[in-house]
Design a protein around this motif. Structure first.
Motif, PDB file in Angstrom:
ATOM      1  N   GLU A 278       0.825  -1.204   0.000  1.00 43.73           N
ATOM      2  CA  GLU A 278       0.000   0.000   0.000  1.00 43.73           C
ATOM      3  C   GLU A 278       0.860   1.255   0.000  1.00 43.73           C
ATOM      4  OE1 GLU A 278      -3.122   1.895   3.120  1.00 43.73           O
ATOM      5  OE2 GLU A 278      -3.631  -0.136   2.413  1.00 43.73           O
ATOM      6  N   SER A 279       1.975   1.205   0.720  1.00 43.18           N
ATOM      7  CA  SER A 279       2.852   2.392   0.772  1.00 43.18           C
ATOM      8  C   SER A 279       3.499   2.654  -0.582  1.00 43.18           C
ATOM      9  CB  SER A 279       3.922   2.217   1.855  1.00 43.18           C
ATOM     10  OG  SER A 279       4.776   1.132   1.553  1.00 43.18           O
ATOM     11  N   GLN A 280       3.771   1.576  -1.349  1.00 43.78           N
ATOM     12  CA  GLN A 280       4.325   1.761  -2.693  1.00 43.78           C
ATOM     13  C   GLN A 280       3.336   2.513  -3.578  1.00 43.78           C
ATOM     14  OE1 GLN A 280       5.488  -2.001  -4.427  1.00 43.78           O
ATOM     15  NE2 GLN A 280       6.644  -2.611  -2.626  1.00 43.78           N
ATOM     16  N   TRP A 281       2.076   2.126  -3.513  1.00 52.23           N
ATOM     17  CA  TRP A 281       1.047   2.794  -4.304  1.00 52.23           C
ATOM     18  C   TRP A 281       0.838   4.229  -3.819  1.00 52.23           C
ATOM     19  CZ3 TRP A 281      -0.989   3.568  -8.608  1.00 52.23           C
ATOM     20  CH2 TRP A 281      -2.274   4.097  -8.789  1.00 52.23           C
ATOM     21  N   ASN A 282       0.810   4.405  -2.496  1.00 52.35           N
ATOM     22  CA  ASN A 282       0.651   5.753  -1.943  1.00 52.35           C
ATOM     23  C   ASN A 282       1.797   6.665  -2.360  1.00 52.35           C
ATOM     24  OD1 ASN A 282      -1.756   5.294  -0.590  1.00 52.35           O
ATOM     25  ND2 ASN A 282      -0.761   4.652   1.307  1.00 52.35           N
ATOM     26  N   GLU A 283       3.002   6.121  -2.372  1.00 54.88           N
ATOM     27  CA  GLU A 283       4.174   6.930  -2.746  1.00 54.88           C
ATOM     28  C   GLU A 283       4.057   7.425  -4.184  1.00 54.88           C
ATOM     29  OE1 GLU A 283       9.031   6.428  -3.206  1.00 54.88           O
ATOM     30  OE2 GLU A 283       7.863   4.907  -2.136  1.00 54.88           O
ATOM     31  N   LEU A 284       3.641   6.533  -5.089  1.00 56.46           N
ATOM     32  CA  LEU A 284       3.472   6.934  -6.485  1.00 56.46           C
ATOM     33  C   LEU A 284       2.400   8.007  -6.622  1.00 56.46           C
ATOM     34  CD1 LEU A 284       3.648   3.484  -8.319  1.00 56.46           C
ATOM     35  CD2 LEU A 284       5.266   5.374  -8.572  1.00 56.46           C
ATOM     36  N   MET A 285       1.260   7.779  -5.962  1.00 59.54           N
ATOM     37  CA  MET A 285       0.157   8.721  -6.104  1.00 59.54           C
ATOM     38  C   MET A 285       0.456  10.060  -5.435  1.00 59.54           C
ATOM     39  SD  MET A 285      -1.873   7.354  -8.094  1.00 59.54           S
ATOM     40  CE  MET A 285      -3.069   8.672  -7.993  1.00 59.54           C
ATOM     41  N   ASN A 286       1.184  10.019  -4.328  1.00 57.95           N
ATOM     42  CA  ASN A 286       1.524  11.277  -3.658  1.00 57.95           C
ATOM     43  C   ASN A 286       2.444  12.142  -4.510  1.00 57.95           C
ATOM     44  OD1 ASN A 286      -0.034  10.961  -1.340  1.00 57.95           O
ATOM     45  ND2 ASN A 286       1.557   9.775  -0.286  1.00 57.95           N
ATOM     46  N   GLN A 287       3.232  11.510  -5.391  1.00 60.89           N
ATOM     47  CA  GLN A 287       4.027  12.303  -6.331  1.00 60.89           C
ATOM     48  C   GLN A 287       3.119  13.126  -7.236  1.00 60.89           C
ATOM     49  OE1 GLN A 287       7.394  10.423  -8.436  1.00 60.89           O
ATOM     50  NE2 GLN A 287       7.092   8.643  -7.116  1.00 60.89           N
ATOM     51  N   LEU A 288       1.996  12.521  -7.645  1.00 62.15           N
ATOM     52  CA  LEU A 288       1.037  13.259  -8.478  1.00 62.15           C
ATOM     53  C   LEU A 288       0.287  14.298  -7.653  1.00 62.15           C
ATOM     54  CD1 LEU A 288      -0.611  10.544 -10.776  1.00 62.15           C
ATOM     55  CD2 LEU A 288       0.971  12.352 -11.440  1.00 62.15           C
ATOM     56  N   ILE A 289      -0.172  13.883  -6.473  1.00 67.75           N
ATOM     57  CA  ILE A 289      -0.940  14.797  -5.624  1.00 67.75           C
ATOM     58  C   ILE A 289      -0.128  16.044  -5.282  1.00 67.75           C
ATOM     59  CG2 ILE A 289      -1.931  15.052  -3.303  1.00 67.75           C
ATOM     60  CD1 ILE A 289      -2.849  12.120  -3.526  1.00 67.75           C
ATOM     61  N   ASN A 290       1.169  15.865  -5.120  1.00 71.49           N
ATOM     62  CA  ASN A 290       2.040  16.981  -4.727  1.00 71.49           C
ATOM     63  C   ASN A 290       2.658  17.722  -5.910  1.00 71.49           C
ATOM     64  OD1 ASN A 290       1.644  16.437  -1.958  1.00 71.49           O
ATOM     65  ND2 ASN A 290       3.241  14.853  -1.995  1.00 71.49           N
ATOM     66  N   LEU A 291       2.213  17.397  -7.129  1.00 72.49           N
ATOM     67  CA  LEU A 291       2.721  18.120  -8.296  1.00 72.49           C
ATOM     68  C   LEU A 291       2.454  19.611  -8.149  1.00 72.49           C
ATOM     69  CD1 LEU A 291       1.825  16.075 -11.510  1.00 72.49           C
ATOM     70  CD2 LEU A 291       4.098  16.694 -10.691  1.00 72.49           C
TER      71      LEU A 291
END
Length: 456
Positions: A278-291
Motif C-alpha cells: 500500500e505504501s508503494q502505491w501511496n508513494e506513487l500517487m503522492n508524487q502526483l498529488i504533490n505536483l
C-alpha cells in the motif's frame, strides 16, 4: 530514454503481463511500467482482486491525479485532458468495489487530512469573524477574514450545482467515485429536466461550466472543468443506461466499460500482501498529488502542455486512418458512435500513459513517444472490445422473448435461409426476421459475405 530500447524492466514487465493474461485477464497490463504491474499482480495473488478491475481503477486514479496539471496537445487549437468516464461491470460478488477502493485510497487519505485541517481553519475563521473590526485590528488579524477552502479530490452523489461550487474551489479537478454507478445516472434530471445530462456531456468535452447559485454574489464560472467518473455497475441493470435519450445523445458512447468475460466468485487464500504494498502505491500517487501547479492572476490552473514527437504523431495518425476505414464500413450506428469517441480517448490515454511512465522513471513527461502511442493503441482496442460486448448484452436484454429464443437457436455460422427457418419455427415471419437481422448487424451478428452471417 531511447525508444524501443530493450531493458530488463521491459522484459520483466512483459513477463508479468503474460502471466496475468493466463489468469483470464484481458486488460493490457503491459501498458503500465513494471513497478505498477507488480502492484496489480500482488493484489491479485494475495487479495484475489480481479486484474481487469484493479488495472482500470489504477489507470483512472492516475488520471485523477493528473487532473488539470497537464493537458495534451494533438495540434494547434486541439487540446485534451485526462477526463475519463469508467464503469466496472460485473455480476454480484465479482469483487468490483475492493480494487476501486484500493486505487482511490490515496485520495481518501488526502481528503480526510484536508477535512481535518479545514475544520480547524473554519473554527478559527468563525472566531475571527465574531470579533469586532477594532478587536481584529488590535490582535493583528486580517480586517476582513477570508473563509477557508476545503481541498479535495473526491465527491459522490451530488448535484451539478453543488459539484460546480466545489470545483470552483478546487481548480485542479475532481473525481466522482461511486460504488453504485447507477445512482449517478438514475438521478439525472431529478430536478431540472434535461439539464443534468447535458451538464455531463459538456464536462466530458471540458467545456466551460457556468452555474448561477441562489443567494450567491457571483456565479460560478469554470473555464475548463476536469471531472472524471468511475464506479461499479451490475450486468443486470446495464440496460437502464439506455433509458431516455442516453442511447441517442452520445452519453453511453463516452463510457469506458470494464467487463471481464470470465468471472469467478472470489476464493479466499492465506497469502498476505507485502507490508509495503500500500505504501508503494501511496508513494506513487503522492508524487502526483504533490505536483506543483502554476496559476494565473485569476487563480486558475495553468496546465503544462504535453506534445507528440513526430514519430509518435505519425504512428497515431496511421492508427486513426485505419480506424476511420473501419468506421466507414460499419453498418451499426450505435457502434459507430462508440468508435468515434475512442478517437478522443486514445489521445487522453497517451497523456495518462506518458505521465505514468514518467512517474516510474521510464521517460520524460514533456513529449509523447512512440512507445506510449503503442500502449495507448492496445488500451483503445481493449475498450473497443468491451464496448461491443456491453452493447451486445444490452441488446440481448432488450430483446423480446421470441427474439431471445431465435438467437439461442441460431448456429454460430448461418445463412439467411437457415435463419429464416429457425425464425419460422419460433413463430416469426420471414420479413420480421430479416429486419431483426439487419438491425443487429455489428452487435449481435457479423456479416461474413452476402447471405452468410455469424454470431458476434
Amino acid at each position: 530514454m531511447k525508444e524501443n530500447k530493450i531493458t530488463a524492466e521491459g522484459i520483466i514487465g512483459q513477463a508479468m503481463g503474460l502471466e496475468m493474461s493466463f489468469s483470464g485477464a484481458e486488460f493490457p497490463v503491459e501498458i503500465f511500467p513494471s513497478k505498477i504491474q507488480r502492484i496489480i499482480h500482488e493484489v491479485h495473488e494475495c487479495q484475489s482482486y480481479p486484474i481487469d478491475y484493479t488495472a482500470a481503477s489504477i489507470f483512472t486514479a492516475i488520471a485523477v491525479g493528473i487532473g488539470n496539471t497537464h493537458h495534451i496537445q494533438m495540434k494547434q487549437g486541439w487540446v485534451e485532458s485526462a477526463i475519463l468516464f469508467v464503469a466496472l461491470v460485473g455480476r454480484p460478488g465479482a469483487n468490483k468495489s475492493h480494487p476501486l477502493s484500493f486505487a482511490m485510497k490515496p485520495f481518501v487519505d488526502f481528503d480526510h487530512r484536508q477535512n481535518q485541517e479545514f475544520g480547524k481553519l473554519y473554527a478559527k475563521y468563525e472566531q475571527d469573524v465574531s470579533l469586532t473590526k477594532k478587536e481584529r485590528t488590535s490582535e493583528g488579524l486580517e480586517e476582513f477574514p477570508q473563509e477557508p477552502i476545503r481541498k479535495r479530490f473526491l465527491v459522490s452523489d451530488i448535484t451539478p450545482e453543488g459539484l460546480s461550487y466545489i470545483h470552483a474551489q478546487n481548480w485542479r479537478g475532481l473525481c466522482l467515485c461511486s460504488d453504485e454507478l447507477s445512482v449517478w445516472f438514475k438521478n439525472f434530471n431529478r430536478y431540472n429536466n434535461g439539464s443534468e445530462e447535458q451538464f455531463w456531456l459538456s464536462v466530458f468535452s471540458a467545456k466551460a461550466v457556468i452555474s448561477d447559485r441562489k443567494n450567491a454574489k457571483s456565479s460560478v464560472f469554470i473555464t475548463r472543468p476536469f471531472i472524471t467518473v468511475i464506479g461499479t455497475i451490475q450486468r443486470k441493470i446495464l440496460s437502464d443506461l439506455a433509458h431516455g435519450d442516453r442511447s441517442n445523445n452520445g452519453f453511453i458512447d463516452r463510457i469506458l466499460f470494464v467487463m471481464p468475460t470470465i468471472e469467478h466468485k472470489t476464493r479466499w487464500n492465506e497469502k498476505d500482501a507485502s507490508p509495503d504494498l500500500e505504501s508503494q502505491w501511496n508513494e506513487l500517487m503522492n508524487q502526483l498529488i504533490n505536483l506543483e501547479c502554476s496559476f494565473d492572476e485569476n487563480n486558475e490552473v495553468q496546465p503544462s502542455i504535453v506534445t507528440f514527437s513526430e514519430e509518435a504523431r505519425r504512428l497515431l495518425y496511421k492508427w486513426q486512418h485505419q480506424h476511420a476505414e473501419l468506421c466507414d464500413s460499419l453498418g451499426n450506428e450505435t457502434l459507430l458512435g462508440i468508435y468515434c469517441k475512442l478517437e478522443i480517448y486514445i489521445i487522453r490515454f497517451c497523456l495518462v500513459i506518458q505521465i505514468t511512465r514518467w512517474l516510474c522513471g521510464e521517460c520524460s513527461k514533456e513529449q509523447v513517444d512512440t512507445e506510449t502511442v503503442r500502449r495507448a493503441i492496445l488500451l483503445t482496442e481493449y475498450f473497443k472490445q468491451t464496448a461491443t460486448r456491453v452493447q451486445n448484452l444490452m441488446n440481448e436484454t432488450a430483446l423480446t422473448t421470441q427474439q431471445q429464443s431465435i438467437l439461442s437457436q441460431l448456429p454460430e455460422l448461418f445463412t439467411t435461409a437457415q435463419g429464416v427457418e429457425v425464425a419460422t419455427n419460433q413463430g416469426m415471419k420471414e420479413r420480421a426476421f430479416k429486419e431483426f437481422l439487419s438491425k443487429q448487424i455489428g452487435t449481435l451478428f457479423l456479416k461474413d459475405r452476402h447471405g452468410e452471417y455469424r454470431k458476434a
